[in-house]
Design a protein around this motif. Structure first.
Motif, mmCIF file in Angstrom:
data_model
loop_
_atom_site.group_PDB
_atom_site.id
_atom_site.type_symbol
_atom_site.label_atom_id
_atom_site.label_comp_id
_atom_site.label_asym_id
_atom_site.label_seq_id
_atom_site.Cartn_x
_atom_site.Cartn_y
_atom_site.Cartn_z
ATOM 1 N N LYS A 76 0.822 -1.142 -0.066
ATOM 2 C CA LYS A 76 -0.040 0.071 0.034
ATOM 3 C C LYS A 76 0.714 1.089 -0.079
ATOM 4 C CE LYS A 76 -0.540 0.717 4.706
ATOM 5 N NZ LYS A 76 -1.623 0.552 6.061
ATOM 6 N N ASN A 77 2.070 1.183 0.508
ATOM 7 C CA ASN A 77 2.865 2.177 0.539
ATOM 8 C C ASN A 77 4.006 2.500 -0.908
ATOM 9 O OD1 ASN A 77 2.342 2.993 3.149
ATOM 10 N ND2 ASN A 77 4.150 1.336 3.954
ATOM 11 N N PHE A 78 3.635 1.496 -1.765
ATOM 12 C CA PHE A 78 4.321 1.384 -3.032
ATOM 13 C C PHE A 78 3.501 1.940 -4.125
ATOM 14 C CE2 PHE A 78 6.902 -0.408 -0.072
ATOM 15 C CZ PHE A 78 8.210 0.198 -0.464
ATOM 16 N N GLY A 79 2.189 2.502 -3.993
ATOM 17 C CA GLY A 79 1.232 2.631 -5.235
ATOM 18 C C GLY A 79 0.389 1.837 -5.484
ATOM 19 N N ILE A 80 0.024 0.634 -4.727
ATOM 20 C CA ILE A 80 -1.053 -0.366 -5.254
ATOM 21 C C ILE A 80 -1.820 -0.347 -3.852
ATOM 22 C CG2 ILE A 80 -1.147 -2.734 -5.366
ATOM 23 C CD1 ILE A 80 0.157 -1.482 -7.833
ATOM 24 N N PRO A 81 -3.293 -0.458 -4.266
ATOM 25 C CA PRO A 81 -4.439 -0.380 -3.122
ATOM 26 C C PRO A 81 -4.589 -1.768 -2.394
ATOM 27 C CG PRO A 81 -5.172 -0.103 -5.481
ATOM 28 C CD PRO A 81 -3.874 -0.361 -5.634
ATOM 29 N N GLN A 82 -3.590 -2.323 -2.067
ATOM 30 C CA GLN A 82 -3.598 -3.542 -1.398
ATOM 31 C C GLN A 82 -2.725 -3.822 -0.182
ATOM 32 O OE1 GLN A 82 -2.302 -8.439 -1.952
ATOM 33 N NE2 GLN A 82 -2.144 -7.020 -3.602
ATOM 34 N N LYS A 83 -3.368 -4.117 1.161
ATOM 35 C CA LYS A 83 -2.616 -4.523 2.224
ATOM 36 C C LYS A 83 -2.034 -5.692 2.219
ATOM 37 C CE LYS A 83 -6.413 -3.207 4.330
ATOM 38 N NZ LYS A 83 -7.666 -2.998 5.328
ATOM 39 N N ARG A 84 -0.665 -5.607 1.753
ATOM 40 C CA ARG A 84 0.138 -6.766 1.589
ATOM 41 C C ARG A 84 1.685 -6.653 2.242
ATOM 42 N NH1 ARG A 84 -0.920 -11.054 -2.177
ATOM 43 N NH2 ARG A 84 0.946 -12.595 -2.232
ATOM 44 N N GLU A 85 1.680 -6.788 3.411
ATOM 45 C CA GLU A 85 3.231 -6.788 4.064
ATOM 46 C C GLU A 85 3.767 -8.076 3.937
ATOM 47 O OE1 GLU A 85 4.398 -4.657 7.964
ATOM 48 O OE2 GLU A 85 3.412 -6.500 8.506
ATOM 49 N N ARG A 86 4.938 -8.125 3.504
ATOM 50 C CA ARG A 86 5.907 -8.940 3.240
ATOM 51 C C ARG A 86 7.372 -8.653 3.822
ATOM 52 N NH1 ARG A 86 1.820 -11.185 3.013
ATOM 53 N NH2 ARG A 86 0.964 -12.823 1.135
ATOM 54 N N ALA A 87 8.119 -9.775 4.221
ATOM 55 C CA ALA A 87 9.430 -9.850 4.753
ATOM 56 C C ALA A 87 10.449 -10.005 3.395
ATOM 57 C CB ALA A 87 9.775 -10.800 5.731
ATOM 58 N N TYR A 88 11.148 -8.936 3.250
ATOM 59 C CA TYR A 88 12.332 -9.116 2.202
ATOM 60 C C TYR A 88 13.714 -9.245 2.763
ATOM 61 C CZ TYR A 88 8.321 -7.545 -0.607
ATOM 62 O OH TYR A 88 7.068 -7.522 -1.144
ATOM 63 N N MET A 89 14.637 -9.909 2.403
ATOM 64 C CA MET A 89 15.840 -9.901 3.077
ATOM 65 C C MET A 89 16.787 -9.618 1.523
ATOM 66 S SD MET A 89 17.962 -12.113 5.748
ATOM 67 C CE MET A 89 18.159 -13.632 4.561
ATOM 68 N N ILE A 90 17.693 -8.476 1.778
ATOM 69 C CA ILE A 90 18.446 -8.460 0.724
ATOM 70 C C ILE A 90 20.000 -9.028 1.424
ATOM 71 C CG2 ILE A 90 19.890 -6.760 -0.644
ATOM 72 C CD1 ILE A 90 17.121 -4.916 -0.295
ATOM 73 N N SER A 91 20.715 -9.836 0.734
ATOM 74 C CA SER A 91 21.810 -10.222 1.320
ATOM 75 C C SER A 91 22.946 -9.812 0.004
ATOM 76 C CB SER A 91 21.800 -11.641 1.407
ATOM 77 O OG SER A 91 20.843 -12.044 2.221
ATOM 78 N N ILE A 92 23.929 -9.099 0.702
ATOM 79 C CA ILE A 92 25.082 -8.523 -0.205
ATOM 80 C C ILE A 92 26.504 -9.265 0.035
ATOM 81 C CG2 ILE A 92 25.996 -6.415 -0.993
ATOM 82 C CD1 ILE A 92 23.502 -5.012 0.265
ATOM 83 N N LEU A 93 26.863 -9.549 -1.024
ATOM 84 C CA LEU A 93 28.283 -10.355 -0.983
ATOM 85 C C LEU A 93 29.461 -9.262 -0.564
ATOM 86 C CD1 LEU A 93 29.664 -13.198 -0.813
ATOM 87 C CD2 LEU A 93 30.032 -12.860 -3.397
ATOM 88 N N CYS A 94 29.981 -9.313 0.705
ATOM 89 C CA CYS A 94 31.030 -8.324 0.815
ATOM 90 C C CYS A 94 32.245 -9.072 1.631
ATOM 91 C CB CYS A 94 30.650 -7.358 2.068
ATOM 92 S SG CYS A 94 28.949 -6.336 1.844
#
Length: 420
Positions: free
Chosen positions: A216-234
């Motif tokens: 809903k915070n990204f311009g889509i009228p849907q309440k859909r909360e999800r977990a995202y994990m970005i893993s970066i090779l350092c």
């Protein structure tokens, strides 16, 4: 050129988001075993299933090739040999062509570390959520991502196996990994198992950053909360880790201002609903197919859920999460639809087309999917209304991924430095 591997690829929300961003990328491989998703992905991202390209491949060779793949009819369990035999030659040819055209490695359980090309920039994995979701917990299923559970959500550990195989072989690991799943993976119930996974990634040289993001915070009228994990090779580069940590602190997508800055559009529910039945016959057909029988349980659904359109005006609210099934209580909402049909309600559910739009896809994407709908039995085609809604419900909101991928591109350019 940004090189990408999409595992648990579904209908390709990752590829759709990368396309929208407009920066050069290449999908090196996909991986999905659900025949419905395999065909839909090809239609959306390749425009067609080019069976003519493989017309010289014999029926026997197609049988042998597909027979070696672990395929699924429902995305839950492997297809039996008897079910495979019953598939029409038309469908088998379509599957063969789609797998080849999308470079699909099919089941994650069959993918080896050596199958993953080197110099991959992004590896995405959105493994099944059924054993993690709150719905599963309500039904007594609390196995989650436990290593010894041997369930669908446990497919996460196949990703671990692939990365470890690559590492042991001395092959370069992907620069970025992106996980998407239900937020319950972050709960106390699954803390130990998820901590195990994060520790594995850290041991392989990854820095992990976790987001809880709502579409809903990204311009889509849907309440859909999800977990995202970005893993970066350092690896052991503490300076890179510090710069990445600072970047996420300065550009936190959980803050509405940052989400708003990166979103490219803002849709309202009136942009989603397909109500012009008079001028678009397809809308009417889909609406008719989305009317349930008038039963006691459906009357309860009518009482308990939001009315999105009352026959005169769209209620421009943010709808509840689009799941794999609309015929349940609660659901994403109802639409007044009084087209007379004996024994049917005077309202309907969201149509598959509307569900696709609520996941950030375009109507043209949906039209391409349904343009290839082969017969699989007498009076039965591959894609039913229910199957199409399931494809949407299993996907990821494209507009959220766009924002995440913009951040990944920034970090790749500004901190890691693009590959030669």
């Amino acid at each position: 050129m940004f090189r990408v591997i999409e595992t648990f690829s579904g209908i390709g929300s990752q590829a759709k988001a990368l396309t929208r961003i407009g920066k050069p990328f290449e999908i090196k491989n996909t991986a999905d075993w659900d025949i419905n998703a395999i065909l839909a992905y090809c239609m959306i991202h390749k425009g067609k299933i080019d069976v003519d390209k493989y017309k010289n491949v014999s029926e026997e060779d197609i049988e042998i090739f597909l027979g070696k793949c672990t395929l699924s009819l429902d995305g839950k369990k492997p297809m039996s040999k008897s079910s495979f035999k019953r598939l029409s030659l038309e469908l088998k040819r379509g599957l063969y062509s789609a797998i080849k055209e999308t470079k699909n490695l099919v089941s994650i359980t069959d993918v080896k570390g050596e199958d993953i090309p080197e110099n991959i920039d992004l590896f995405t994995y959105s493994f099944p959520c059924q054993d993690l979701s709150l719905c599963g917990c309500w039904h007594g299923n609390k196995s989650g991502i436990a290593r010894d559970a041997h369930n669908r959500s446990g497919m996460l550990w196949e990703v671990e196996r692939i990365l470890i195989e690559m590492h042991k072989m001395g092959r370069k690991l992907p620069r970025f990994l992106l996980m998407e799943n239900v937020t319950n993976i972050l709960s106390k119930t699954h803390e130990e198992d998820f901590g195990d996974w994060k520790a594995t990634l850290e041991s392989l040289g990854y820095y992990n950053h976790i987001y809880r993001l709502n579409s809903k915070n990204f311009g889509i009228p849907q309440k859909r909360e999800r977990a995202y994990m970005i893993s970066i090779l350092c690896n052991d580069d503490d300076n890179k880790k510090r710069l990445i940590k600072d970047y996420f602190e300065m550009h936190n997508l959980e803050e509405k201002e940052e989400a708003s800055r990166l979103r490219q559009r803002e849709l309202k529910l009136e942009d989603i609903l397909c109500l012009d039945y008079k001028n678009v016959p397809q809308y009417k057909e889909e609406a008719d197919a989305s009317k349930p029988n008038d039963t006691v349980s459906r009357r309860k659904i009518y009482e308990d859920n939001d009315m999105l359109y009352d026959g005169k005006k769209v209620n421009n609210i943010i709808v509840n999460t689009v799941t794999t099934k609309q015929d349940r209580n609660p659901n994403s909402g109802l639409i007044t639809y009084k087209n007379y049909a004996r024994g049917k309600t005077k309202w309907r559910y969201l149509t598959p087309r509307e569900c696709f739009k609520l996941m950030g896809f375009d109507e043209s994407d949906f039209d391409r999917v349904i343009s290839y709908n082969p017969q699989i039995a007498k009076n039965r085609k591959l894609y039913s209304t229910e199957k199409l809604i399931k494809l949407a419900g299993n996907s990821i909101v494209v507009d959220v991924l766009e924002a995440i991928f913009r951040q990944i591109m920034d970090i790749n350019t500004e901190i890691l430095g693009e590959r030669e």
